[in-house]
Design a protein around this motif. Structure first.
Motif, PDB file in Angstrom:
ATOM      1  N   TYR A 110      40.030  43.537  45.812  1.00 28.63           N
ATOM      2  CA  TYR A 110      39.737  43.103  44.446  1.00 28.63           C
ATOM      3  C   TYR A 110      39.049  41.745  44.453  1.00 28.63           C
ATOM      4  O   TYR A 110      38.081  41.518  43.725  1.00 28.63           O
ATOM      5  N   CYS A 138      35.443  42.236  45.757  1.00 26.33           N
ATOM      6  CA  CYS A 138      34.589  42.886  44.755  1.00 26.33           C
ATOM      7  C   CYS A 138      34.254  41.938  43.612  1.00 26.33           C
ATOM      8  O   CYS A 138      33.116  41.928  43.111  1.00 26.33           O
ATOM      9  N   THR A 139      35.244  41.143  43.194  1.00 30.57           N
ATOM     10  CA  THR A 139      35.015  40.193  42.104  1.00 30.57           C
ATOM     11  C   THR A 139      33.939  39.184  42.476  1.00 30.57           C
ATOM     12  O   THR A 139      33.001  38.922  41.704  1.00 30.57           O
ATOM     13  N   LEU A 180      30.057  38.755  40.929  1.00 33.46           N
ATOM     14  CA  LEU A 180      29.574  37.464  40.436  1.00 33.46           C
ATOM     15  C   LEU A 180      28.284  37.066  41.146  1.00 33.46           C
ATOM     16  O   LEU A 180      27.353  36.533  40.517  1.00 33.46           O
ATOM     17  N   ALA A 211      37.867  33.384  38.136  1.00 32.08           N
ATOM     18  CA  ALA A 211      38.227  34.404  39.123  1.00 32.08           C
ATOM     19  C   ALA A 211      39.652  34.207  39.618  1.00 32.08           C
ATOM     20  O   ALA A 211      40.399  35.183  39.804  1.00 32.08           O
ATOM     21  N   PHE A 216      42.410  35.803  37.328  1.00 28.03           N
ATOM     22  CA  PHE A 216      42.629  37.245  37.444  1.00 28.03           C
ATOM     23  C   PHE A 216      43.172  37.627  38.821  1.00 28.03           C
ATOM     24  O   PHE A 216      43.931  38.589  38.946  1.00 28.03           O
ATOM     25  N   VAL A 217      42.813  36.862  39.848  1.00 27.54           N
ATOM     26  CA  VAL A 217      43.400  37.087  41.169  1.00 27.54           C
ATOM     27  C   VAL A 217      44.901  36.799  41.123  1.00 27.54           C
ATOM     28  O   VAL A 217      45.709  37.527  41.714  1.00 27.54           O
ATOM     29  N   ASN A 277      46.834  39.654  39.499  1.00 26.17           N
ATOM     30  CA  ASN A 277      46.962  40.810  40.387  1.00 26.17           C
ATOM     31  C   ASN A 277      47.869  40.530  41.576  1.00 26.17           C
ATOM     32  O   ASN A 277      48.524  41.442  42.092  1.00 26.17           O
ATOM     33  N   SER A 313      39.146  33.568  48.505  1.00 23.57           N
ATOM     34  CA  SER A 313      38.142  33.477  47.433  1.00 23.57           C
ATOM     35  C   SER A 313      37.164  32.344  47.700  1.00 23.57           C
ATOM     36  O   SER A 313      35.946  32.509  47.524  1.00 23.57           O
TER      37      SER A 313
END
Length: 219
Positions: A31, A34-35, A39, A58, A61-62, A65, A110
């Motif tokens: 995830y 992909c995020t 972007l 980002a 939302f990380v 999850n 990230s």
């Protein structure tokens, strides 16, 4: 010493569960990847302020999850079993420590992907790493506590989002302002005050969890 050993045992339990359910861990990693890729496809290599804003959005939302499953994956029967073994403070502290470690790991993944795909406007790496650690701890502590509340509402994950986003938005704004001191060559005035405010918010969240979670535990 026994108190700390029980917390470490709970942490070991969570690590073993994570290892046995590797698909959930790698699902979150996918995830994240992909995020960042989406972007990159939409923005290319944006200028520093846009890069900073995208990074922290980002991370929100990380966090949801990564941390949401900390309590929501625990069944009622398993919670009753823990009730006979450990105190509520030991349980919530173990969950918070584990969520913070996981979020630190995901945040640095990230950051690595952002640097590879979207470029790196960071001027002061040491300052940005400090902000990342503050952000990971603050977001993970907040959503871990909210996950504990949502777990008592018949596993309602939507409740966590409803409660969390109004608190997370000003938190992200502070983190974004802190990070601007690292992506620009000039350190912003009042940076240290905002950083200590973030530390104070972390302490406040931990304090609230230690006061309120025993009541949720009894339910």
């Amino acid at each position: 010493m026994l108190y700390i050993n029980q917390i470490l045992t709970l942490l070991k339990k969570d690590l073993l569960l994570e290892w046995r359910q590797k698909h959930t861990f790698f699902g979150v990693v996918l995830y994240v990847g992909c995020t960042v890729f989406v972007l990159f496809m939409m923005t290319g290599q944006p200028e520093s302020r846009i890069w900073n804003a995208l990074f922290w959005v980002a991370q929100l939302f990380v966090t949801v999850n990564t941390v949401a499953k900390s309590f929501l994956q625990e069944g009622i029967s398993r919670m009753r079993y823990y009730f006979t073994l450990v105190t509520p403070l030991q349980y919530i502290l173990a969950k918070m420590i584990y969520s913070t470690v996981m979020m630190l790991f995901m945040m640095f993944i990230s950051l690595l992907l952002f640097n590879l795909l979207l470029g790196s406007p960071i001027q002061n790496k040491k300052t940005f790493i400090i902000v990342c650690c503050l952000g990971a701890s603050s977001l993970s502590l907040l959503f871990t506590f909210l996950s504990a509340i949502a777990a008592q509402a018949r596993q309602n994950a939507a409740l966590m989002a409803i409660l969390g986003f109004p608190i997370a938005i000003p938190l992200l704004m502070v983190l974004s302002n802190l990070a601007l001191g690292a992506v620009s060559s000039v350190l912003q005035e009042g940076w240290a005050g905002m950083a200590w405010m973030m530390v104070g918010m972390d302490v406040l969240i931990i304090g609230l969890a230690m006061v309120l979670f025993p009541f949720l535990w009894k339910e």
